[in-house]
Design a protein around this motif. Structure first.
Motif, PDB file in Angstrom:
ATOM      1  N   ILE A 103       5.787  45.793  -7.133  1.00  0.00           N
ATOM      2  CA  ILE A 103       7.045  44.791  -5.982  1.00  0.00           C
ATOM      3  C   ILE A 103       7.005  43.363  -5.834  1.00  0.00           C
ATOM      4  O   ILE A 103       8.082  42.946  -5.633  1.00  0.00           O
ATOM      5  CB  ILE A 103       6.123  45.037  -4.749  1.00  0.00           C
ATOM      6  CG1 ILE A 103       6.559  46.814  -4.133  1.00  0.00           C
ATOM      7  CG2 ILE A 103       7.656  45.237  -3.599  1.00  0.00           C
ATOM      8  CD1 ILE A 103       5.883  47.809  -3.724  1.00  0.00           C
TER       9      ILE A 103
ATOM     10  N   ARG B 281       6.845  47.889 -12.347  1.00  0.00           N
ATOM     11  CA  ARG B 281       7.992  47.048 -11.370  1.00  0.00           C
ATOM     12  C   ARG B 281       7.885  46.310 -12.308  1.00  0.00           C
ATOM     13  O   ARG B 281       9.197  45.238 -11.893  1.00  0.00           O
ATOM     14  CB  ARG B 281       6.722  46.858 -10.233  1.00  0.00           C
ATOM     15  CG  ARG B 281       7.000  48.705  -9.753  1.00  0.00           C
ATOM     16  CD  ARG B 281       8.324  49.090  -9.543  1.00  0.00           C
ATOM     17  NE  ARG B 281       9.313  48.632  -7.959  1.00  0.00           N
ATOM     18  CZ  ARG B 281       9.186  48.742  -7.629  1.00  0.00           C
ATOM     19  NH1 ARG B 281       8.409  50.347  -6.943  1.00  0.00           N
ATOM     20  NH2 ARG B 281       9.995  48.448  -6.357  1.00  0.00           N
TER      21      ARG B 281
ATOM     22  N   GLU C 131       8.699  42.216  -9.070  1.00  0.00           N
ATOM     23  CA  GLU C 131       9.996  42.838  -9.160  1.00  0.00           C
ATOM     24  C   GLU C 131      11.142  41.614  -8.474  1.00  0.00           C
ATOM     25  O   GLU C 131      12.200  41.293  -9.139  1.00  0.00           O
ATOM     26  CB  GLU C 131      10.299  43.894  -9.481  1.00  0.00           C
ATOM     27  CG  GLU C 131      10.959  44.165  -9.367  1.00  0.00           C
ATOM     28  CD  GLU C 131      11.597  46.238  -8.591  1.00  0.00           C
ATOM     29  OE1 GLU C 131      12.510  46.822  -9.288  1.00  0.00           O
ATOM     30  OE2 GLU C 131      10.366  46.820  -8.015  1.00  0.00           O
TER      31      GLU C 131
END
Length: 243
Positions: free
Chosen positions: A158, A75, A161
């Protein structure tokens, strides 16, 4: 504690006890107690299947930790690549999420090696020494580290990203890669430089918040590592190797 009987002795018992006499305490008279032998149930401390739980803890620890590490790297790496299209200057600065995600695999490796070395083989007499106590402790240690690293990896991925892409947009001032602005006059270039300085300052403030979030996400895996190390030190071995 029940009583074990021979086939001849079992025939002398009532029909109810002939089904499974070991589950009942049958006291009829003193004559019955003379040929009954006490048997203790549920006290098998080192069964042959105990290492299954220990090796399950080893495999779950390394597999879940590596899964979390790969998840976070995937990610965060995607976010860095997207950010690098419009703001290539920030690629190396934002590589930190990938590094932090890679460390999770090291946590799992450390705990897995410690647990694997603690699983003792049978003694020279073929009697098992690895206890159920050790087996459950090692399984719990592997799950603590593995699941913690899995959760931390998803969080780091997450945050990495989204955070790296937001940093790139903020630093570039919303301009895309085709809008370099290199063909303007001197005044436009001066204004562009001043705007870039302001954008960089604003992006650095965002970067500080990104780092703080990544540090606390990494701490989740560190908590699991600490508890796993403590659990792996709780051991009990059958025979002379008791600790």
């Amino acid at each position: 504690t029940g009583y074990a009987y021979s086939s001849q002795q079992k025939d002398t018992l009532p029909p109810l006890l002939q089904c499974d006499p070991n589950w009942f305490v049958y006291e009829r008279n003193s004559t019955m107690s003379t040929y009954s032998t006490p048997v203790t149930r549920g006290t098998e401390e080192c069964p042959e299947w105990a290492p299954i739980l220990g090796y399950a803890g080893v495999s779950l620890c390394i597999v879940l930790s590596n899964f979390g590490s790969a998840w976070g790297t995937w990610r965060a790496g995607v976010g860095i690549c997207r950010m690098g299209i419009d703001y290539s200057k920030g690629i190396m600065k934002n590589i930190i999420p990938v590094v932090m995600a890679g460390v999770l695999g090291i946590y799992g490796l450390i705990v897995s090696v410690i647990i694997a070395q603690s699983i003792s083989p049978p003694a020279a007499t073929k009697s098992p020494r690895y206890s159920v106590y050790n087996a459950w402790a090692h399984l719990a240690a592997g799950l603590c580290c593995g699941v913690s690293c899995l959760a931390a990896g998803g969080t780091i991925g997450i945050i990495g990203e989204v955070g790296t892409q937001a940093f790139g947009i903020k630093a570039a001032g919303g301009r895309r890669w085709w809008d370099a602005g290199e063909d303007g006059d001197a005044q436009e270039m001066a204004d562009l430089s001043a705007q870039e300085a302001m954008n960089t300052d604003a992006a650095n403030k965002l970067y500080v918040g990104l780092l703080i979030m990544l540090i606390f996400a990494e701490a989740l895996a560190l908590y699991g590592l600490i508890v796993a190390l403590i659990l792996s030190q709780h051991t009990y071995y059958c025979g002379a190797g008791n600790e």
